[in-house]
Structures are given as structure tokens and as C-alpha cells.
Enzyme design. Structure first.
Site, PDB file in Angstrom:
ATOM      1  N   CYS A  53       3.608 148.192  31.190  1.00 48.37           N
ATOM      2  CA  CYS A  53       2.737 148.910  32.119  1.00 48.37           C
ATOM      3  C   CYS A  53       2.568 148.140  33.427  1.00 48.37           C
ATOM      4  CB  CYS A  53       1.410 149.255  31.455  1.00 48.37           C
ATOM      5  SG  CYS A  53       0.466 150.495  32.370  1.00 48.37           S
ATOM      6  N   HIS A  87       2.295 150.921  26.082  1.00 48.50           N
ATOM      7  CA  HIS A  87       1.618 149.719  25.584  1.00 48.50           C
ATOM      8  C   HIS A  87       1.922 149.433  24.113  1.00 48.50           C
ATOM      9  CE1 HIS A  87      -0.789 149.162  29.181  1.00 48.50           C
ATOM     10  NE2 HIS A  87      -0.957 150.476  29.199  1.00 48.50           N
ATOM     11  N   GLU A 125       1.484 146.812  22.735  1.00 44.36           N
ATOM     12  CA  GLU A 125       0.465 145.868  22.267  1.00 44.36           C
ATOM     13  C   GLU A 125      -0.760 146.583  21.709  1.00 44.36           C
ATOM     14  OE1 GLU A 125       1.189 146.558  25.368  1.00 44.36           O
ATOM     15  OE2 GLU A 125      -0.486 146.250  26.766  1.00 44.36           O
TER      16      GLU A 125
END
Lengths: 200, 294
Positions: A87, A180, A182
Site C-alpha cells: 500500500c 495489505h 499484513e
């Protein structure tokens, strides 16, 4: 902070100026990678690869200057330090950024054009399943005010697309995602990145 | 290609996660919004008057004029937040229709409902709510809040209440991780919070959404204090634009929030900022905003 690192594995630095860096650290710890935070230039010592997390790219860009990290980081990345940007991290790696701030400078590591917040505001943020080259099953991806890839240069590999728009691309040791990885417990993209470092 | 879903809880919480380690600044006009973005804010909170002025002016404090919010959205590339009154779901419908990125159901405005908060699940836009203790935080999360901020006492420039609320929330989280299964029922009862959320905290040791700190932060040291105590980001309201020289102070608070454990950097950025907002003691105020919310 993290469990005892494996003796021989690569050390992955996670840029920790702002954003979801703790989530990257958790994903990397879950696959037994020695991951450490990078807030100051001396934190780059001994780092074999770097993660640039999601967050606000304008904030990170300013903090890169005030922390003194921009030049040493730029040198290391220019010398081919492997990097995984998500991102805001994608924006920092892109060669061309549209709708950025004039004083916002990135590292020019991959020949793509991205439009900041190109999918719109938060109400346009979304989650979806992606088919990713090299993964057997779809990857569930969360897009938050994501950058939109508007051009991909020659030699840049498209690893995943959504609605015909590249969302995960790679050029040599630089991998960038508009979403994302994560934010979910799925560590497969982090594993792919680390496998590339160890040649496995 | 599979369908995409918008307005889901992971998508709402995702934006809160992206603001971690950052500073959200109160602004009352486009000029201030520009200063905030230039200083490295991760988001701006658009409102008519900063809390320090609401305190002085008295009367009923409501959501901002949509025209004013439009003006701030037009100039900002970072996320824009706006406040609505506690329980005023129509103000929230209006703010959502403006395309604002985050709504703060805020005790700084005059409450519209003395029994119920907004059903935040019914919205696509994420909400942040204040909390003074863990029970309040979990009730807000069960209503759909995607971010919690410890309330502190807005508009005072005094960090003492922020510290009290952060310590209360984080202290109870720590104690819950030590509790056995049977004790968790007692915790849920005492906190007046849903048992599944209490059980989740016992397992993870943290709230299911990011915990930020607000209310009374005025200096880089205040921001770093909140971060060292365990906040994941900070809101600074009156503290910036009620100080002598907002721009350098804003930038210094951004740096302090990133380097919150590094006393050398904190000393460096604290130098020569001019006077902070004057601030007031808790015994000098007649209305405690933190008491609003149920």
C-alpha cells in the site's frame, strides 16, 4: 520482543516510522523470521531485506527525511536490497506517483505508475479473494484507500490482478502490493518474499 | 474474479490499523487542515470549534456544517474524520453521505441520546468512540466501533485524565490475561461487557481494534507518554492550534509519536516550540466531557 531468531535465516527490517508495521512483524514472527524495526539509520545494520508497510505515505515521506533514513535507505535499496512494499510501501517504491504531494518523494525502485487513493475514499475500500501466481489457493486481500496501478513498465511481472488491474507486481527483488497481506493471518505472501531471499 | 465487499468490519478496522503510530489533528478550516497535512498528520478531524473553545462558549455543540467538511476534504489527501453527537444517528447518516473516512461519536459534542449510542454496524463508514475504562470500550466495540480512543479530558491541555483512562483500560486488559476461565464470567459481569469479547482479550492480551489516546495532549512529551503507556496513536485537538506556533509544534508531535522511546530525539523536537496552550486543572472545570457516554 520477538522469539529467539533462527541462527542462519535472513534478517528482515520493517520500516517503523508509521503505519501497520507491528502487523508485519507479527506475520514475520509467525514464520520464524528474525524481523526488527527500523526507525533510525543504525537500525539498518545487518538487515538483509526490508518491508515497507501500509500507513500514510505522506507522513512516512516526511519522517524519512527527519529521521535521516532516506539517504542510507535509498543507497541500500539502489544497491538491490530486496524489498516488499504494501500500500503506502507500494507508493514509496513506484517510479511514478499520481495525486501525491509535490514534496512526497519515493525510492523509484519499480517501473510502475500508481495513483494515490486511486480506488477512492474509505467507503470504496474493500476485501476480495485474489488468484496469485505461485499460490495454490486464492489469497484474501484487504484494500484500504488503496493505490491504483495505472501503468506497468516492461519487465515488471504481474503476480496478481483484480478486475484487470495489477495489484501485486514484482521486478527482481522488489515486490509491491496495493493491498495489505499484513492484516490477515495468511502468511503465504510473506513466505514467498522470504523464500526469494534464501533461494528456496 | 470473485466479488468484492465494502463496509465490512475488517475493512473498517483496516483504516484504523493504517493510522497506528500517527497523529490525528483537530482542524476547524481548510488552512489548518493544510498545516496539519504538511506537518505529517495521518488524518484530520474536521470540526467547527476545537474543544477548548466549546468549553468557553458553552451551549449545544453539534456536527459541523457539511460545507465546511467539503472544504477540508477538497484540500486534504489524507483521511478526513468528523464528529457526531453521541446517539445522533442522523448526523452520522449525513456525515457518511459526505464521504468522510471515519466518524467520531464524540462526548465533546452535546449528547443527543442519554441511553443509547449509535448502532455503528448499520453504517459502511468506520467509527471511533471514546472510553474511560475497558467496559465502556467493549460496549462500543460490540456496537461496531472500529477504533477506541481513551477519552482523557478534551480542551484542557492537561494530560492527567488521558493517563488515567489509558492506565485503566490497559491495566484491566493485563489483569484479564491472568484470569482463569471461571473468572472471565465475573469480569464480563463487572465490566458490563459481552463475554466473547472478554474471552478474546484473555487470549490475545489486547483490544480487538486499535487503541488510540485523546484528550488533553499538548506537547511532544505528552504524545510520547501516551505511546509509552501503550497507546497505538494519538489525537491532538486544541493542543496544536491553541498554541503559539502551530506548525512546528504539529511536526514535533508527529516526530515524538514515531520516536516515542528515544529521549534524545524527544529533547531535540521539544526545543523552541513557543508556548503550548495554557491548559486548565481538573478542579477548574465545571463539565467533564469524559462523563458523557454510557
Amino acid at each position: 520482543m520477538n522469539p529467539a531468531p533462527p541462527v542462519t535465516g535472513p534478517v528482515v527490517g520493517v520500516l517503523a516510522l508509521q503505519g501497520a508495521f507491528s502487523d508485519h512483524l507479527e506475520r514475520l514472527a509467525a514464520i520464524d523470521v528474525d524481523a526488527r524495526i527500523v526507525k533510525r539509520p543504525e537500525h539498518l545494520d545487518g538487515v538483509d531485506a526490508l518491508v515497507l508497510p501500509g500507513g500514510e505515505s505522506t507522513t512516512m515521506s516526511m519522517l524519512l527525511d527527519t529521521s535521516g533514513l532516506r539517504d542510507p535507505l535509498s543507497d541500500l535499496l539502489g544497491d538491490g536490497l530486496p524489498v516488499f512494499g504494501t500500500c503506502a510501501g507500494m507508493i514509496l517504491c513506484a517510479s511514478d506517483v499520481l495525486d501525491g504531494r509535490p514534496d512526497q518523494h519515493g525510492f523509484d525502485l519499480i517501473d510502475i505508475t500508481v495513483r494515490r487513493n486511486g480506488y477512492g475514499r474509505q467507503l470504496d475500500s474493500f476485501e476480495t479473494d485474489l488468484d496469485v501466481a505461485g499460490l495454490d489457493a486464492p489469497f484474501h486481500a484487504v484494500f484500504i484507500r488503496a493505490p491504483r496501478v495505472e501503468r506497468v513498465g516492461a519487465g515488471v511481472e504481474i503476480v496478481a490482478e483484480h478486475d484487470g488491474i495489477p495489484v501485486l507486481v514484482r521486478d527482481g527483488t522488489c515486490t509491491v502490493a496495493a493491498f495489505h497481506p499484513e492484516l490477515t493471518n495468511d502468511t503465504r505472501l510473506h513466505e514467498l518474499f522470504v523464500a526469494q531471499l534464501t533461494g528456496n | 474474479m470473485s466479488a468484492e465487499s465494502t463496509g465490512t468490519f475488517p475493512v473498517k478496522r483496516g483504516l484504523a490499523e493504517m493510522m497506528k503510530g500517527g497523529v490525528i489533528m483537530d482542524v476547524v478550516n481548510p488552512e489548518q487542515a493544510k498545516i496539519a497535512e504538511d506537518a505529517g498528520a495521518v488524518a484530520v478531524m474536521a470540526l467547527e470549534r476545537v474543544p477548548a473553545d466549546i468549553r468557553v462558549d458553552g451551549g449545544v455543540a453539534r456536527m459541523s456544517d457539511p460545507e465546511m467538511i467539503d472544504g477540508i476534504q477538497a484540500i486534504c489527501s489524507i483521511p478526513v474524520m468528523a464528529k457526531v453527537r453521541i446517539g445522533h444517528f442522523v448526523e452520522a447518516q449525513i456525515i457518511q453521505s459526505l464521504g468522510v473516512d471515519f466518524i467520531d461519536e464524540s462526548e465533546v459534542l452535546t449528547p443527543a441520546d442519554e441511553a443509547y449510542h449509535i448502532d455503528k454496524m448499520a453504517f459502511d463508514v468506520p467509527f471511533v468512540c471514546g472510553a474511560t475504562n475497558l467496559g465502556e470500550a467493549l460496549r462500543r466495540i460490540s456496537e461496531g466501533a472500529a477504533m477506541i480512543r481513551s477519552k482523557g479530558e478534551a480542551g484542557t491541555g492537561n494530560v492527567v485524565e488521558a493517563v488515567r483512562h489509558l492506565r485503566s483500560i490497559l491495566g484491566d486488559i493485563k489483569r484479564i490475561t491472568q484470569a482463569d476461565e471461571a473468572e472471565l464470567f465475573g469480569w464480563a459481569k463487572d465490566l458490563q461487557a459481552p463475554l466473547p469479547l472478554v474471552q478474546e482479550i484473555a487470549e490475545t492480551g489486547k483490544l480487538p481494534v486499535p487503541l488510540f489516546c485523546a484528550g488533553g495532549l499538548a506537547t511532544p512529551a505528552d504524545a510520547a507518554l501516551a505511546m509509552q503507556l501503550g497507546a497505538e496513536a494519538v489525537f491532538v485537538g486544541s493542543g496544536i492550534f491553541k498554541s503559539d506556533d502551530p506548525s512546528p509544534r504539529a511536526k514535533a508531535i508527529v516526530e515524538a509519536t514515531t520516536h516515542y522511546k528515544d529521549a534524545d530525539i524527544l529533547a531535540k523536537v521539544s526545543r523552541g516550540l513557543g508556548a503550548p496552550m495554557t491548559g486548565i486543572g481538573m478542579d477548574e472545570i465545571s463539565v467533564k466531557y469524559a462523563d458523557r457516554g454510557w
